[in-house]
Design a protein around this motif. Structure first.
Motif, short mmCIF file in Angstrom:
data_model
loop_
_atom_site.label_atom_id
_atom_site.label_comp_id
_atom_site.label_asym_id
_atom_site.label_seq_id
_atom_site.Cartn_x
_atom_site.Cartn_y
_atom_site.Cartn_z
N GLY A 163 0.82 -1.21 0.00
CA GLY A 163 0.00 0.00 0.00
C GLY A 163 0.85 1.26 0.00
O GLY A 163 0.57 2.22 -0.72
N ALA A 164 1.92 1.25 0.78
CA ALA A 164 2.83 2.40 0.83
C ALA A 164 3.49 2.61 -0.53
O ALA A 164 3.64 3.75 -0.99
N LEU A 165 3.89 1.53 -1.19
CA LEU A 165 4.50 1.66 -2.52
C LEU A 165 3.50 2.19 -3.55
O LEU A 165 3.88 2.97 -4.44
N LEU A 166 2.24 1.80 -3.43
CA LEU A 166 1.22 2.34 -4.33
C LEU A 166 1.09 3.85 -4.17
O LEU A 166 0.93 4.58 -5.15
N LEU A 167 1.18 4.31 -2.94
CA LEU A 167 1.09 5.75 -2.70
C LEU A 167 2.32 6.48 -3.27
O LEU A 167 2.18 7.57 -3.83
N VAL A 221 6.60 15.28 -2.53
CA VAL A 221 7.90 14.63 -2.35
C VAL A 221 8.08 14.21 -0.89
O VAL A 221 8.55 13.10 -0.61
N SER A 222 7.67 15.06 0.04
CA SER A 222 7.77 14.71 1.46
C SER A 222 6.88 13.53 1.81
O SER A 222 7.29 12.63 2.56
N LEU A 223 5.66 13.52 1.30
CA LEU A 223 4.77 12.39 1.54
C LEU A 223 5.31 11.11 0.92
O LEU A 223 5.14 10.02 1.48
N ALA A 224 5.95 11.22 -0.23
CA ALA A 224 6.57 10.04 -0.85
C ALA A 224 7.68 9.50 0.06
O ALA A 224 7.81 8.28 0.23
N GLY A 225 8.44 10.40 0.67
CA GLY A 225 9.46 9.96 1.63
C GLY A 225 8.84 9.26 2.82
O GLY A 225 9.33 8.22 3.27
N ALA A 226 7.75 9.80 3.33
CA ALA A 226 7.07 9.16 4.46
C ALA A 226 6.52 7.80 4.04
O ALA A 226 6.60 6.82 4.81
N ALA A 227 5.96 7.70 2.83
CA ALA A 227 5.44 6.42 2.35
C ALA A 227 6.56 5.41 2.21
O ALA A 227 6.38 4.22 2.52
N LEU A 228 7.73 5.85 1.77
CA LEU A 228 8.88 4.94 1.68
C LEU A 228 9.31 4.47 3.07
O LEU A 228 9.72 3.32 3.24
N MET A 229 9.19 5.35 4.05
CA MET A 229 9.50 4.94 5.43
C MET A 229 8.49 3.89 5.90
O MET A 229 8.87 2.91 6.54
N PHE A 283 6.93 1.83 4.00
CA PHE A 283 7.31 0.61 3.30
C PHE A 283 8.44 -0.10 4.04
O PHE A 283 8.36 -1.29 4.30
N GLY A 284 9.48 0.65 4.37
CA GLY A 284 10.62 0.05 5.06
C GLY A 284 10.25 -0.53 6.41
O GLY A 284 10.69 -1.62 6.77
#
Length: 136
Positions: free
Chosen positions: A69-73, A107-115, A117-118
């Protein structure tokens, strides 16, 4: 810690649900904006991104393969930042500032979504209060 992770997931996805509803209920207006930015098949793109946001946000919220789900975002956020909020092409200072804010938000939300994911790919259901473990 489980409750804190759940509260974080709820707060994180709040924005995506509101935006997705807009994509699906105000499709023509949003597609017009997408068309002005050169997005191909703007109506279909608007509807598809609305569905993408709902699916990704629900997965993160409910903890159903939250990593996916995070990767989809991320898949929604990064292209949107560059295609829809290209502040570097604006000449009007006010429009440039508004687009820069939206670009930075995405871009900031993408960073949070990657976090997310991790965290969920690594710790998985160890974070608790999820329906499934991670997919990856």
């Amino acid at each position: 810690m489980d409750v804190i992770a759940l509260i974080g997931r709820i707060l994180f996805v709040f924005l995506f649900f509101g935006s997705a509803v807009g994509h699906l209920t105000q499709t023509d207006a949003m597609a017009g904006y997408a068309a002005s930015k050169g997005v191909p098949s703007p109506k279909l793109a608007t509807q598809a991104t609305g569905v993408l946001m709902i699916v990704g946000a629900l997965m993160v919220l409910l903890g159903v393969w939250a990593d996916l789900g995070a990767l989809l975002l991320v898949l929604f956020l990064l292209p949107t930042a560059f295609l829809m909020h290209n502040f570097w092409t604006q000449t009007d200072p006010q429009a440039k500032q508004a687009e820069m804010i939206q670009f930075n938000k995405n871009v900031s939300l993408a960073g949070a979504a990657l976090m997310f994911f991790g965290l969920y790919a690594g710790a998985g259901s160890g974070l608790g209060l999820t329906i499934t473990g991670p997919l990856f």
